[in-house]
Design an enzyme around this catalytic site. Sequence first.
Site, PDB file in Angstrom:
ATOM      1  N   HIS A 141      43.177 -42.433 -52.937  1.00 26.64           N
ATOM      2  CA  HIS A 141      43.421 -41.608 -51.753  1.00 26.64           C
ATOM      3  C   HIS A 141      42.543 -40.358 -51.710  1.00 26.64           C
ATOM      4  O   HIS A 141      42.428 -39.715 -50.669  1.00 26.64           O
ATOM      5  CB  HIS A 141      44.905 -41.230 -51.641  1.00 26.64           C
ATOM      6  CG  HIS A 141      45.382 -40.177 -52.586  1.00 26.64           C
ATOM      7  ND1 HIS A 141      46.034 -40.472 -53.765  1.00 26.64           N
ATOM      8  CD2 HIS A 141      45.317 -38.826 -52.526  1.00 26.64           C
ATOM      9  CE1 HIS A 141      46.358 -39.342 -54.378  1.00 26.64           C
ATOM     10  NE2 HIS A 141      45.925 -38.332 -53.655  1.00 26.64           N
ATOM     11  N   ASP A 171      46.133 -47.214 -56.325  1.00 25.01           N
ATOM     12  CA  ASP A 171      45.601 -45.880 -56.047  1.00 25.01           C
ATOM     13  C   ASP A 171      44.536 -45.488 -57.074  1.00 25.01           C
ATOM     14  O   ASP A 171      44.473 -44.335 -57.508  1.00 25.01           O
ATOM     15  CB  ASP A 171      46.719 -44.835 -56.008  1.00 25.01           C
ATOM     16  CG  ASP A 171      46.280 -43.538 -55.328  1.00 25.01           C
ATOM     17  OD1 ASP A 171      45.315 -43.574 -54.551  1.00 25.01           O
ATOM     18  OD2 ASP A 171      46.906 -42.487 -55.595  1.00 25.01           O
ATOM     19  N   GLY A 240      44.992 -31.458 -54.777  1.00 23.68           N
ATOM     20  CA  GLY A 240      43.725 -31.170 -55.426  1.00 23.68           C
ATOM     21  C   GLY A 240      43.725 -31.616 -56.880  1.00 23.68           C
ATOM     22  O   GLY A 240      42.676 -31.866 -57.463  1.00 23.68           O
ATOM     23  N   ASN A 241      44.930 -31.714 -57.485  1.00 19.21           N
ATOM     24  CA  ASN A 241      45.054 -32.267 -58.832  1.00 19.21           C
ATOM     25  C   ASN A 241      44.921 -33.786 -58.841  1.00 19.21           C
ATOM     26  O   ASN A 241      44.714 -34.389 -59.901  1.00 19.21           O
ATOM     27  CB  ASN A 241      46.403 -31.909 -59.454  1.00 19.21           C
ATOM     28  CG  ASN A 241      46.400 -30.572 -60.156  1.00 19.21           C
ATOM     29  OD1 ASN A 241      47.058 -29.634 -59.723  1.00 19.21           O
ATOM     30  ND2 ASN A 241      45.656 -30.464 -61.241  1.00 19.21           N
ATOM     31  N   SER A 242      45.072 -34.412 -57.678  1.00 20.39           N
ATOM     32  CA  SER A 242      45.044 -35.872 -57.609  1.00 20.39           C
ATOM     33  C   SER A 242      43.766 -36.422 -58.225  1.00 20.39           C
ATOM     34  O   SER A 242      42.659 -35.977 -57.908  1.00 20.39           O
ATOM     35  CB  SER A 242      45.133 -36.338 -56.156  1.00 20.39           C
ATOM     36  OG  SER A 242      46.404 -36.056 -55.622  1.00 20.39           O
ATOM     37  N   VAL A 299      55.801 -65.977 -53.426  1.00 21.01           N
ATOM     38  CA  VAL A 299      57.226 -65.798 -53.142  1.00 21.01           C
ATOM     39  C   VAL A 299      57.454 -64.364 -52.691  1.00 21.01           C
ATOM     40  O   VAL A 299      56.694 -63.464 -53.028  1.00 21.01           O
ATOM     41  CB  VAL A 299      58.114 -66.078 -54.380  1.00 21.01           C
ATOM     42  CG1 VAL A 299      58.041 -67.521 -54.786  1.00 21.01           C
ATOM     43  CG2 VAL A 299      57.759 -65.152 -55.526  1.00 21.01           C
ATOM     44  N   ILE A 301      60.448 -61.444 -53.002  1.00 24.39           N
ATOM     45  CA  ILE A 301      61.548 -61.212 -53.936  1.00 24.39           C
ATOM     46  C   ILE A 301      62.371 -60.003 -53.522  1.00 24.39           C
ATOM     47  O   ILE A 301      61.937 -59.167 -52.721  1.00 24.39           O
ATOM     48  CB  ILE A 301      61.027 -61.011 -55.377  1.00 24.39           C
ATOM     49  CG1 ILE A 301      60.027 -59.857 -55.417  1.00 24.39           C
ATOM     50  CG2 ILE A 301      60.404 -62.290 -55.908  1.00 24.39           C
ATOM     51  CD1 ILE A 301      59.576 -59.489 -56.807  1.00 24.39           C
TER      52      ILE A 301
END
Length: 504
Positions: A141, A171, A240-242, A299, A301
Site C-alpha cells: 500500500h 501487502d 509513514g512507518n508502513s 472451496v 469456507i
Amino acid sequence: MTNLSVRNFLAAAAAMACLSFAPYAHSAVPAANLPDFTDLVDKVGPAVVNIRTTTTLAPSSSGQRSAPPGMGDGDMSEFFRRFFGIPLPQTPRGGDQGDRGDRGDRGGSPDQSDNNDEEKSAGVGSGFIVSADGYVMTNAHVVDDADNIYVTLTDKREFKAKLIGVDDRTDIAVVKIDATNLPTVTIGDSNKVRVGEWVVAIGSPFGLDNTVTAGIVSAKGRETGDYLPFIQTDAAVNPGNSGGPLINMQGEVIGINSQIYSRTGGFMGIAFAIPIDEAMRVADQLETTGKVVRGRIAVSIGEVTKDVAESLGLPRAQGALVSSVEAGGPADKAGLQPGDIILKFNGAAVETDTDLPRMVGDTKPGSRATVTYWRKGQSHDVPITVVQTQPEKTAKADAQQSPAPKPRPSNSLGVTVSDLPASQLKSLKLRTGGVQVEAVDGPAARVGLQKGDIILRVGDTDISSAKQFEQLTAHLDPHKMVAVLVRRGENTQFVPIKPRAQGK
C-alpha cells in the site's frame, strides 16, 4: 546538657535514616538494567530507508487540495481508508509544502518533463534493504498507484526505484534501486518471537526519517481479517512507518510494520506487523518472477462455531466449514461437499477457518495433498490435487422461480418447506437433494433463516423431500441443539437450532 542530648538524638536519627533508606537505594539499582537500544539502532538503522512516491499531473492541476504539510495525500488517504473507511479530510495547499526542494542526487529541484507535466507527492512510507545490490522490501500500500518511487538512504542519497513486484493479498512489495555495497538487515525467525519481548520499530512517521520507537510484543498470530496473522506490538507506529522493520534485541527483522488500530487517527498502543518468514516467502517469488503463485482447492469456507461443533459431535470447535464447492474444481473432483469440515491439510491441523487459505496458498500448484474432513460423525482422508489460483469468478444467481408452495403446518424448527423441482436441483448441482424454505417462525426465525434458503441436511441426515423433512423434524429432541445445513446463494453453512416442543 540539653544541647548535648539534642546533638546525640540528631546523630542517632541520622544514622537510623541511613540504615532505613539503604535498602531502598539498593532496590533502585536494577533500573540501570533497562534495555539499551543504541547499538541495535547503529547496526540496523543504515539499512532502513525512506520511500516517497509521486504521481504525474498535468499543468491544469493547480489549485488542487492536498494533505497537511509533511504528509502526502496518498499515505494519509490510505491510512484513513484502511483503519476508518472514510476519505481524508482535505485542506487547501499553501505553497509547496508537500514536496520540498532537497531531492538529493537529483540536484535539489523537482523533476519536470519537457511537456511541463509535474510531480505531485502521493505518499511517504518506509522500507529496508534486503540485499547489497539494491533490493528493498516495503508494504504494497506504500507504492500502490505510484508513477514514481524514490528511495532515500540514511546518508541522504536518493534513488529512483523500479517496482519489481506487488502482492496486495499480503501487502508486500519489492522495489530495486541501482546501487551496490549497500548495508542490509539481518532476517530473523518470526516463529521464535515470544510475547513480552522487547522490539524496536524504525521508520519515517509523518515523513520524519529514521525515527526509532520501542515496545514489546503484545500478542502473536493476531487475526485481523487479512490473509496473514499479525504480530501485535505496542511500539509507537504512525502513518509513514508502513513498510519499516520490526526488530528484536538481536538486531534481526522479525516483522514489517503494516497497520495500526486507532479511534482517533493517532497511535493508541496497538500496531500490527507482518511476520517476516511469511513476507520473505512472498518477496522471494516477487524477486524471481515479479508475481506470487498460490495454490487453491476451489472451496469457500466459514467458521466452525462451538454450537456447530457440539451438534455435529466434534470434540471441540476447530477446522474450516466448507460452505461451497466450485464445480469441476479440485475439491469437487475429490468428493468434498458443502457441510464438510476440513480438520487437517497435509497432516497439519486446521485450527480455524483462517488457517486453511494460508496452508493451501503455500502449496505448490500441481502437487498432491491429503485433506482430512469430518462428515456425519466420522473423519475421512482424501487425496486432492492443488491447482493455481485464478481470478475470482462472479457467480450468477439462479433466476428460476419455484412453483407456488402448498401450505404446510409449522414444525419443531419453525420452518415451512417445499420440494425442489428436478431442473432446479440440476442447476444448483445438489447431489443429495434438498428442500426450499417458504416461511419461518419461532426457532428458525430467531437464527436468521429466510424464505428461499435451501435446507440440505438436518443433523447427519440428508434431506431429499419435504415429506421426509416433516417426518424427521417431528421427532427432534427439544432439549438438544440440532445442526441444520443451509444453502443461501452460493454459500452453505451449518445453523444450530434448538427445536421447540411439539404443539408450541
